[in-house]
Design a protein around this motif. Structure first.
Motif, PDB file in Angstrom:
ATOM      1  N   ALA A 143      -1.950   6.889  10.632  1.00 56.02           N
ATOM      2  CA  ALA A 143      -0.920   7.871  11.000  1.00 56.02           C
ATOM      3  C   ALA A 143       0.446   7.261  11.292  1.00 56.02           C
ATOM      4  CB  ALA A 143      -1.376   8.712  12.188  1.00 56.02           C
ATOM      5  N   ARG A 144       0.674   6.018  10.910  1.00 58.40           N
ATOM      6  CA  ARG A 144       2.017   5.453  11.108  1.00 58.40           C
ATOM      7  C   ARG A 144       2.263   4.263  10.198  1.00 58.40           C
ATOM      8  NH1 ARG A 144       1.988   2.570  17.123  1.00 58.40           N
ATOM      9  NH2 ARG A 144       0.575   0.848  16.630  1.00 58.40           N
TER      10      ARG A 144
ATOM     11  N   ALA B 188       7.246  11.609   5.729  1.00 57.32           N
ATOM     12  CA  ALA B 188       7.042  11.185   7.118  1.00 57.32           C
ATOM     13  C   ALA B 188       7.284  12.340   8.082  1.00 57.32           C
ATOM     14  CB  ALA B 188       7.967  10.022   7.464  1.00 57.32           C
ATOM     15  N   ASP B 189       6.666  12.261   9.259  1.00 56.53           N
ATOM     16  CA  ASP B 189       6.849  13.294  10.281  1.00 56.53           C
ATOM     17  C   ASP B 189       8.043  13.004  11.190  1.00 56.53           C
ATOM     18  OD1 ASP B 189       4.650  14.746   9.397  1.00 56.53           O
ATOM     19  OD2 ASP B 189       3.261  13.622  10.653  1.00 56.53           O
ATOM     20  N   ARG B 190       8.177  11.753  11.618  1.00 55.37           N
ATOM     21  CA  ARG B 190       9.262  11.360  12.518  1.00 55.37           C
ATOM     22  C   ARG B 190       9.572   9.872  12.334  1.00 55.37           C
ATOM     23  NH1 ARG B 190      10.206  14.990  16.584  1.00 55.37           N
ATOM     24  NH2 ARG B 190       8.669  16.657  16.754  1.00 55.37           N
TER      25      ARG B 190
ATOM     26  N   LYS C 221      10.262   1.531  18.298  1.00 58.67           N
ATOM     27  CA  LYS C 221       9.175   0.946  19.089  1.00 58.67           C
ATOM     28  C   LYS C 221       9.780   0.022  20.146  1.00 58.67           C
ATOM     29  CE  LYS C 221       4.916  -1.752  18.494  1.00 58.67           C
ATOM     30  NZ  LYS C 221       4.064  -2.435  17.479  1.00 58.67           N
TER      31      LYS C 221
ATOM     32  N   THR D  61       4.805   0.960  10.242  1.00 55.29           N
ATOM     33  CA  THR D  61       5.727   0.165  11.048  1.00 55.29           C
ATOM     34  C   THR D  61       6.546  -0.739  10.134  1.00 55.29           C
ATOM     35  OG1 THR D  61       4.160   0.183  12.890  1.00 55.29           O
ATOM     36  CG2 THR D  61       5.892  -1.468  12.970  1.00 55.29           C
TER      37      THR D  61
ATOM     38  N   THR E 275       6.050   7.978  11.486  1.00 57.81           N
ATOM     39  CA  THR E 275       4.744   8.590  11.679  1.00 57.81           C
ATOM     40  C   THR E 275       4.396   9.442  10.463  1.00 57.81           C
ATOM     41  OG1 THR E 275       5.633  10.544  12.825  1.00 57.81           O
ATOM     42  CG2 THR E 275       5.060   8.627  14.181  1.00 57.81           C
TER      43      THR E 275
ATOM     44  N   ASP F  74      11.989   8.717  20.202  1.00 56.91           N
ATOM     45  CA  ASP F  74      12.025   9.579  19.031  1.00 56.91           C
ATOM     46  C   ASP F  74      13.469   9.750  18.553  1.00 56.91           C
ATOM     47  OD1 ASP F  74      11.732  11.488  17.090  1.00 56.91           O
ATOM     48  OD2 ASP F  74      11.267  13.128  18.468  1.00 56.91           O
TER      49      ASP F  74
ATOM     50  N   GLU G 116      -0.199   7.943   4.730  1.00 59.17           N
ATOM     51  CA  GLU G 116       0.424   6.683   5.153  1.00 59.17           C
ATOM     52  C   GLU G 116       0.924   5.861   3.962  1.00 59.17           C
ATOM     53  OE1 GLU G 116      -2.929   7.604   8.172  1.00 59.17           O
ATOM     54  OE2 GLU G 116      -2.655   7.654   5.985  1.00 59.17           O
TER      55      GLU G 116
ATOM     56  N   ILE H 254       8.951   2.917  13.563  1.00 56.64           N
ATOM     57  CA  ILE H 254       7.688   3.517  13.149  1.00 56.64           C
ATOM     58  C   ILE H 254       7.994   4.848  12.466  1.00 56.64           C
ATOM     59  CG2 ILE H 254       5.488   4.517  13.899  1.00 56.64           C
ATOM     60  CD1 ILE H 254       5.597   2.656  16.334  1.00 56.64           C
TER      61      ILE H 254
ATOM     62  N   THR I 205       7.615   4.427  22.636  1.00 56.14           N
ATOM     63  CA  THR I 205       8.584   4.661  21.576  1.00 56.14           C
ATOM     64  C   THR I 205       9.658   5.657  22.010  1.00 56.14           C
ATOM     65  OG1 THR I 205       7.195   6.428  20.657  1.00 56.14           O
ATOM     66  CG2 THR I 205       6.917   4.218  19.728  1.00 56.14           C
TER      67      THR I 205
END
Length: 389
Positions: free
Chosen positions: A35-36, A56-58, A62, A38, A9, A154, A15, A7, A152
């Motif tokens: 917000a994600r 992307a943030d991170r 999953k 996949t 994020t 990180d 997105e 994922i 999840t």
């Protein structure tokens, strides 16, 4: 290599930008949600996406997704997941949590249940009752939305916006991920001029230069998963080597940042040096009313003050008028402005060709997009970015 569900994020509104980035990296099994994004990859994908994703943030692994309306269901289904395939015996595994519109609304209780379930699973593999948690960090997030639990790991550690070059603070900073997305949503290409007339500490020009040079934004930093045994160091070394090979450091760029604040321009120049962009990005003291260019078919991309954080309302609206008046004299250019001011178009003097809702931190903004004409006889005519569709 394993088949792993990952994922990426993203901030709300970005997105589609992140999904396009993921596809451009070669991953086709892409699903876009709020917000994600996949997608499916392998261990090497963890390295590649962390190094290359700009908006992307991170990047998360999953581990599982299931419905749970009771703590017993949460415990049993969490324990059933293959935690020991990822976590070594000395893993540090803090639990983060959030719960939205779910019967299990107590986040601390959910965190405690998940922690207990993971420990019970690890006991089965490692045949011990206590775990020191003095090894690599595996941050587990338990996210509950409408009674659906997503668990999840990180892989990123610090957020992906932390490229490593912005080490000095400034007032009202723009996140690197949002700045990159603003450029990716524009018509700008490396052969064209880009100007940010409210550049502040230089984030938009610097991110544009990294895009223009095809420089991987994460190349100068480290990630949590680099210490995970399941993602060998050889994969990280290979991904970094490939990123260096794909960079185009000798490409000529025409990127200018301007501002009326000499102090922030000093920060911008420092950050550009930290990013290895000396001689690629230029900064000068200039008011928006003085914005000019003899270059045709460039892009203005900026994040001017909104009025909530700095300056008074009248001054901010005057800035928008100045920007609009300057842009009238650059009628072959495209212009992109991110602001939370609801009356921006009125003061700028023109309705946008397109608006896109984005968030700068927790502030709801709109990205106002003004499209200039296509350049004549251009090999790369200006076309709307696919992420805008």
């Amino acid at each position: 290599m394993s088949k792993i569900e990952l994922i990426a994020t993203a901030t709300f509104g970005l997105e589609a930008v992140v999904a396009r980035e993921v596809r451009d990296l070669g991953y086709q099994d892409v699903k876009v949600e709020n917000a994600r994004v996949t997608f499916t990859g392998d261990e090497a994908a963890i390295c590649k996406t962390n190094l290359w994703l700009r908006a992307a943030d991170r990047v998360l692994v999953k581990l599982g997704e299931f419905q749970a309306r009771s703590f017993e269901a949460l415990f049993q289904q969490t324990r059933a997941l293959p935690w020991a395939d990822w976590l070594p015996e000395n893993a540090a595994f803090p639990i983060e949590g959030k719960s939205i519109k779910s019967q299990l609304h107590s986040v601390p209780d959910c965190q405690a249940i998940v922690k207990k379930a993971v420990v019970e699973k690890l006991k089965q593999r490692y045949r011990r009752e206590w775990f020191p948690e003095n090894g690599p960090r595996y941050t587990i997030e338990a996210a509950l939305l409408k009674d659906v639990v997503t668990l999840t790991l990180d892989t990123s550690g610090a957020g992906l916006h932390k490229r490593g070059y912005r080490t000095l603070g400034s007032q009202a900073p723009l996140k690197e991920t949002l700045a990159a997305a603003m450029v990716l949503l524009s018509y700008w290409e490396p052969g064209r001029t880009l100007i940010d007339p409210f550049c502040g500490s230089g984030t938009i020009p610097i991110e544009a230069a990294l895009i223009g040079l095809n420089a991987a934004p994460g190349l100068g930093r480290r990630f949590a998963a680099e210490k995970w045994p399941v993602v060998p160091a050889a994969l990280w070394n290979k991904a970094r080597e490939e990123a260096r090979d794909l960079a185009a450091p000798d490409r000529s760029l025409h990127i200018l940042g301007s501002d009326i604040d000499s102090k922030v321009l000093g920060l911008a120049r420092f950050h550009a040096r930290q990013a290895g962009l000396e001689g690629k990005v230029f900064f000068q003291k200039l008011a928006a009313a003085e914005l000019r260019s003899s270059k045709p078919y460039g892009c203005v991309i900026c994040n001017p003050p909104y009025g909530e954080r700095m300056g008074d309302k009248g001054e901010i609206e005057g800035l928008y008028r100045d920007l609009g008046n300057s842009f009238k004299k650059m009628d072959t250019w495209s212009c992109y402005v991110l602001t939370a001011h609801p009356g921006f178009e009125r003061f700028f003097g023109k309705r946008a060709d397109k608006k896109r809702k984005l968030y700068n931190g927790r502030i709801e903004c709109h990205y106002y997009q003004y499209y200039g004409p296509r350049p004549p006889r251009s090999r790369n005519p200006e076309e709307p970015a696919p992420a805008q569709q």
